[in-house]
Design an enzyme around this catalytic site. Sequence first.
Site, PDB file in Angstrom:
ATOM      1  CG  ASP A 111      -2.101   0.990   0.985  1.00 27.48           C
ATOM      2  OD1 ASP A 111      -3.246   0.510   0.823  1.00 27.48           O
ATOM      3  OD2 ASP A 111      -1.867   2.218   0.956  1.00 27.48           O
ATOM      4  CG  ASP A 161      -8.960  -3.748  -1.326  1.00 25.03           C
ATOM      5  OD1 ASP A 161      -9.909  -3.131  -1.843  1.00 25.03           O
ATOM      6  OD2 ASP A 161      -8.886  -3.961  -0.095  1.00 25.03           O
TER       7      ASP A 161
HETATM    8  N1  SAM Z   1     -12.556  -0.878  -1.033  1.00 26.99           N
HETATM    9  C1  SAM Z   1     -11.879   0.188  -1.619  1.00 26.99           C
HETATM   10  C2  SAM Z   1     -12.673   1.015  -2.550  1.00 26.99           C
HETATM   11  O1  SAM Z   1     -13.883   0.996  -2.415  1.00 26.99           O
HETATM   12  O2  SAM Z   1     -12.103   1.723  -3.390  1.00 26.99           O
HETATM   13  C3  SAM Z   1     -10.398   0.067  -1.739  1.00 26.99           C
HETATM   14  C4  SAM Z   1      -9.864  -0.086  -0.349  1.00 26.99           C
HETATM   15  S1  SAM Z   1      -8.236   0.223   0.107  1.00 26.99           S
HETATM   16  C5  SAM Z   1      -8.416   1.358   1.444  1.00 26.99           C
HETATM   17  C6  SAM Z   1      -7.513   1.225  -1.150  1.00 26.99           C
HETATM   18  C7  SAM Z   1      -6.023   1.446  -0.892  1.00 26.99           C
HETATM   19  O3  SAM Z   1      -5.350   1.624  -2.127  1.00 26.99           O
HETATM   20  C8  SAM Z   1      -5.690   2.675  -0.048  1.00 26.99           C
HETATM   21  O4  SAM Z   1      -5.202   2.281   1.207  1.00 26.99           O
HETATM   22  C9  SAM Z   1      -4.639   3.428  -0.883  1.00 26.99           C
HETATM   23  O5  SAM Z   1      -3.594   3.987  -0.112  1.00 26.99           O
HETATM   24  C10 SAM Z   1      -4.156   2.316  -1.798  1.00 26.99           C
HETATM   25  N2  SAM Z   1      -3.496   2.777  -3.020  1.00 26.99           N
HETATM   26  C11 SAM Z   1      -3.920   3.705  -3.912  1.00 26.99           C
HETATM   27  N3  SAM Z   1      -3.000   3.844  -4.892  1.00 26.99           N
HETATM   28  C12 SAM Z   1      -1.995   2.965  -4.641  1.00 26.99           C
HETATM   29  C13 SAM Z   1      -0.777   2.631  -5.305  1.00 26.99           C
HETATM   30  N4  SAM Z   1      -0.401   3.254  -6.423  1.00 26.99           N
HETATM   31  N5  SAM Z   1      -0.002   1.676  -4.754  1.00 26.99           N
HETATM   32  C14 SAM Z   1      -0.373   1.047  -3.614  1.00 26.99           C
HETATM   33  N6  SAM Z   1      -1.502   1.328  -2.942  1.00 26.99           N
HETATM   34  C15 SAM Z   1      -2.310   2.279  -3.447  1.00 26.99           C
END
Ligand code: SAM
Length: 295
Positions: A111, A161
């Site tokens: 993440d 995710d």
């Molecule tokens: N259930 C969700 C939704 O409805 O969109 C997704 C849940 S989860 C919290 C999404 C995660 O993706 C976040 O913690 C965010 O920091 C992460 N994220 C976004 N872009 C990213 C990237 N380029 N690399 C890794 N993580 C990423």
Amino acid sequence: MPKTEHWQWYVEQFGPTELHHHAIEETFFAGRTAFQEVAVIRTAAFGKMLVLDGDTQSSQADEKIYHESLVHPALAAIDDRRNVLILGGGEGATLREVLRRPDVVRATMVDIDGDVVELSKRYLPEWSAGAFEDPRARVVVGDALQFLRDDRDSYGAIVSDLTEPLEDSPSNPLFCDAAFADIKRRLVPAGVYVLQASTAGFHNMALHAKMSRTLRRHYRFVRSFYAHVPAFDNDWAFLACSDAVDVAAVPRERIEDYVAGLRGESYFYDAETHVRLFSLPLYLRRELQKDGDVF
Ligand code: SAM
């Protein structure tokens, strides 16, 4: 009608003419990290919620519907579950579901936002339920795209995710042909790439269809499935992609065996739910057959 004036409201904007209101009982955190606006709140209807850039990510009341759907159909379909990669998944609930299978030897979660991971550990421990402390868990704070490009490992399943790929979201670069090719390079030939893939609601399924069309250029089988997630007030879609296995057609007995091998109790997913997840309404099947935009 009960009175509403004394509440503070979290307003999720679905579009220029569609707002969803949640009464806030408590705000644990509201601020900006290096990557996004974050709010951790407790709502009257759905309990605690993580909100990123104004979008609900998951709620205490129904996160299991979302996370069990994201993880288990894909893991049920593959034989080799030793090595699983999660892209995003800050709350730790995807990690929790992956680690419910004892044959997972290592689950790597990448993440980009260490602050979201820490806030989730602090305020939303029910989501990870000990998964971060599991010795099989490896948590990497970094950009998933960079990780995919640097990594040399192979995975039986890659579970995405990530936040919605909106223009200014850090997840956006993971939705294009080049990134889909990077993901596929890390997958074993019999593996499955599964992703949260936007809404399947009849009035906003265009982004889902665009993801599906693009991924069909990369995989033999690309199957849409969805569950109604009440806190999202929408049908939420996923895509299961593979060259070897049609996740929509996994035999019932295989799913029953898989579910019997999960640690702890499931809330949503079993062999019966699997059939329902992949049974799509006509309007969605029609949308998926149309020509249109690709990433
Ligand atoms: N259930 C969700 C939704 O409805 O969109 C997704 C849940 S989860 C919290 C999404 C995660 O993706 C976040 O913690 C965010 O920091 C992460 N994220 C976004 N872009 C990213 C990237 N380029 N690399 C890794 N993580 C990423």
